[in-house]
Each structure stands twice: as structure tokens, then as C-alpha cells.
Write a protein that holds these residues in place. Structure first.
Motif, PDB file in Angstrom:
ATOM      1  N   ASP A   1     -10.047   7.979   3.226  1.00  0.00           N
ATOM      2  CA  ASP A   1      -8.225   9.290   3.269  1.00  0.00           C
ATOM      3  C   ASP A   1      -7.444   8.940   4.649  1.00  0.00           C
ATOM      4  O   ASP A   1      -6.580  10.295   4.983  1.00  0.00           O
TER       5      ASP A   1
ATOM      6  N   LEU B   1      -8.860   3.300   4.574  1.00  0.00           N
ATOM      7  CA  LEU B   1      -7.834   4.345   3.581  1.00  0.00           C
ATOM      8  C   LEU B   1      -8.605   4.394   2.356  1.00  0.00           C
ATOM      9  O   LEU B   1      -9.053   5.776   1.610  1.00  0.00           O
ATOM     10  N   THR B   2      -9.155   4.210   1.503  1.00  0.00           N
ATOM     11  CA  THR B   2      -9.762   3.978   0.423  1.00  0.00           C
ATOM     12  C   THR B   2     -11.204   4.676   0.720  1.00  0.00           C
ATOM     13  O   THR B   2     -11.171   5.295  -0.344  1.00  0.00           O
TER      14      THR B   2
ATOM     15  N   ALA C   1       5.350  11.041   7.802  1.00  0.00           N
ATOM     16  CA  ALA C   1       5.178   9.635   7.058  1.00  0.00           C
ATOM     17  C   ALA C   1       5.605   8.859   8.119  1.00  0.00           C
ATOM     18  O   ALA C   1       4.354   7.255   8.051  1.00  0.00           O
TER      19      ALA C   1
ATOM     20  N   LYS D   1      -7.468  -0.927   4.100  1.00  0.00           N
ATOM     21  CA  LYS D   1      -7.384  -0.588   3.362  1.00  0.00           C
ATOM     22  C   LYS D   1      -8.461  -0.330   2.695  1.00  0.00           C
ATOM     23  O   LYS D   1      -8.294   0.875   2.201  1.00  0.00           O
TER      24      LYS D   1
ATOM     25  N   LEU E   1       0.951  -0.856   0.026  1.00  0.00           N
ATOM     26  CA  LEU E   1      -0.137   0.217   0.014  1.00  0.00           C
ATOM     27  C   LEU E   1       0.619   1.263  -0.194  1.00  0.00           C
ATOM     28  O   LEU E   1       1.582   1.838   0.473  1.00  0.00           O
ATOM     29  N   ARG E   2       0.202   1.697  -0.967  1.00  0.00           N
ATOM     30  CA  ARG E   2       1.768   3.246  -0.803  1.00  0.00           C
ATOM     31  C   ARG E   2       1.360   4.573  -0.444  1.00  0.00           C
ATOM     32  O   ARG E   2      -0.373   4.716  -1.297  1.00  0.00           O
ATOM     33  N   ARG E   3       1.170   5.652   0.215  1.00  0.00           N
ATOM     34  CA  ARG E   3       0.278   6.378  -0.438  1.00  0.00           C
ATOM     35  C   ARG E   3       1.468   7.246   0.142  1.00  0.00           C
ATOM     36  O   ARG E   3       2.613   7.537   0.687  1.00  0.00           O
TER      37      ARG E   3
ATOM     38  N   GLU F   1       2.598   8.326  10.115  1.00  0.00           N
ATOM     39  CA  GLU F   1       1.389   7.163   9.635  1.00  0.00           C
ATOM     40  C   GLU F   1       2.269   5.460  10.104  1.00  0.00           C
ATOM     41  O   GLU F   1       1.509   4.588   9.646  1.00  0.00           O
TER      42      GLU F   1
END
Length: 91
Positions: A59, A55-56, A22, A52, A11-13, A25
């Protein structure tokens, strides 16, 4: 144990204001799977799916209380619907 072909992609943010934000989190994401019983790998997978999906949808990371509630007990349709209606959705 899963084979390489069955592994999930990372999972990349991005878009964090600071390096510390960063790192904070990332620490939260690493702490959440620890809520599962180590003898129950399915629960760790369930937590990863919740992270996931949240977050989708929003956010934002789910908090530990939300994760704990969802993995330890069933929720009623009323609770689920209230949660669903309170989510930020992209329509």
C-alpha cells in the motif's frame, strides 16, 4: 504499440488526506517510469508492474532506488527472500 484491447486499466487509489498528498503521489508515479531508457519500452512495462505489485503488497509506492536496482541488475535469491519476508502481506 498496443491496441486498445491490450491496454491496462488505470490504477486508482483513494483515501488521501489532502489534495496535495494525492498530487505528490501522482507526481512520484509519473516520475518512476522516467527511470527507464526511452528506447526500451519493456523496461517501462516492468516498472509499471513493479509499481502495481508494490502498491498491492505494501500500500505504498516503491522508491526510485528500489526501482533502479530491480531494473538494472538481477537480485540473488537471498535478497529476494529477505525482501519478500519484509513485505506487509495480507494472509
Amino acid at each position: 504499440m498496443t491496441s486498445r484491447s491490450e491496454r491496462r486499466g488505470p490504477l486508482r487509489r483513494g483515501g488521501f488526506v489532502t489534495w496535495d498528498a494525492a498530487k505528490d503521489e501522482l507526481g512520484q508515479v509519473r516520475d518512476l517510469p522516467a527511470l527507464a531508457d526511452p528506447r526500451e519500452p519493456a523496461t517501462r512495462t516492468q516498472i509499471a508492474d513493479l509499481i502495481k505489485r508494490t502498491l498491492t503488497d505494501t500500500d505504498a509506492l516503491p522508491n526510485a532506488g528500489t526501482i533502479r536496482r530491480k531494473i538494472t541488475q538481477e537480485i540473488t535469491v537471498e535478497q529476494w527472500l529477505a525482501e519478500f519476508l519484509n513485505r506487509e502481506r495480507k494472509i
